[in-house]
Design an enzyme around this catalytic site. Structure first.
Site, short mmCIF file in Angstrom:
data_model
loop_
_atom_site.label_atom_id
_atom_site.label_comp_id
_atom_site.label_asym_id
_atom_site.label_seq_id
_atom_site.Cartn_x
_atom_site.Cartn_y
_atom_site.Cartn_z
N GLY A 1 1.62 -44.71 -57.19
CA GLY A 1 0.58 -44.54 -58.18
C GLY A 1 0.88 -44.16 -59.67
O GLY A 1 0.33 -44.56 -60.71
N ASP A 2 1.94 -43.19 -59.78
CA ASP A 2 2.44 -43.08 -61.03
C ASP A 2 2.92 -44.35 -61.80
O ASP A 2 2.89 -44.54 -63.09
CB ASP A 2 3.60 -41.95 -61.00
#
Length: 306
Positions: free
Chosen positions: A248-249
């Site tokens: 997600g980062d």
């Protein structure tokens, strides 16, 4: 300049084991150490994509020095505030499953908090601040709101990758970007969302409430992106999922990097999904080459086009 804020960084200590023996001796077959924390992950991926950023937050002790040195080796600028306590270590055990043991964060005083607010008050309208991760227990639960209030007159866009109350607190400040996953979106609205169309409906609701860009990660079900220009859907590319930590980062980093390069909305979404998928398919955060190898294979379509 993109600034990434990680209030509670860590060293992520990855241990691969063949047969975990609770209460007994287990020998690891392989280990790795990485500087951890959502904002730090974004800075590392941005560096891999040749986009400069500055990592902010609190570090201390020999573990904090490891983070500082590791980021320097990767070409990531940092302006961390030193604490008197060592930065925590998070252990991730992999034996076909993934188990995590997260260490406690440091006690952060009012003085340290004030130094950070002073640091953030120097941001300019051309800067972007990414607020990522949870708020340490030693800080007020509304600290992100305090940061947003501190930045109201600065004009610096605010990207947000957090959840729960912290995310709710920031929505009224009309963030430039938010990136919840499906579970975080469900928690935000108190609804179950079983398909992309349902997710898209709530993503558009967030846009109507003032969020400029809403990026929703759905794991193997792809992703959804919405802004005032429309809503886009992405199908997840095929590949073996090796590591979901940081995926997600990496999506956030891909999106911010694309916007820094003035790419279109669809191109930014595609780059975001490529970076997130490339991280999921590898042992560490994605490289530029790994993301580029997936870019053209990602199927994206806009709502109403099919």
């Amino acid at each position: 300049m993109i600034y990434t804020l990680t209030l509670n960084p860590s060293i992520d200590y990855i241990m691969h084991v063949d047969n975990l023996q609770p209460g007994g001796l287990t020998r690891s077959s392989a280990t790795a150490y990485y500087p951890g924390g959502k904002g730090i992950n974004v800075s590392r991926v941005l560096s891999n994509l040749s986009v400069p950023s500055t990592a902010l937050g609190f570090i201390g002790g020999f573990t904090g020095e490891f983070i500082r040195t590791s980021l320097k080796e990767k070409g990531v600028k940092e302006a961390f505030i030193e604490t008197e306590e060592p930065t925590r270590i998070n252990v991730k055990l992999k034996d076909g499953r993934e188990s995590e043991i997260n260490g406690p964060g440091p006690e952060l005083s009012d003085s340290l908090k004030g130094r950070l607010l002073e640091q953030l008050h120097t941001l300019a309208p051309e800067d972007v601040l990414l607020i990522a991760g949870s708020i340490p227990s030693s800080l007020p639960g509304d600290f992100y709101r305090e940061i947003a209030e501190n930045l109201k007159d600065k004009g610096a866009p605010m990207a947000v990758d957090t959840s729960g109350r912290a995310l709710k607190d920031l929505l009224s400040y009309h963030p430039y970007l938010i990136k919840p996953n499906r579970q975080e979106l469900e928690e935000l609205f108190g609804e179950t969302m079983e398909d992309q169309r349902t997710v898209a409906r709530y993503a558009k609701k967030l846009v109507e409430e003032g969020c400029r860009n809403v990026l929703i990660s759905l794991g193997g079900d792809g992703a959804v992106y919405a802004n005032r220009e429309g809503t886009w859907f992405a199908e997840a590319p095929e590949g073996p999922v090796v590591n979901t930590v940081g995926a997600g980062d990496s999506m956030v980093a891909g999106f911010l990097a694309a916007k820094e390069a003035h790419l279109t909305d669809e191109e930014a979404f595609r780059k975001s999904v490529a970076c997130g998928s490339a991280t999921a398919f590898g042992e560490d955060l994605c490289t530029k080459e790994e993301a580029e190898a997936l870019y053209d294979s990602i199927h994206i379509y806009k709502e109403g086009e099919r």
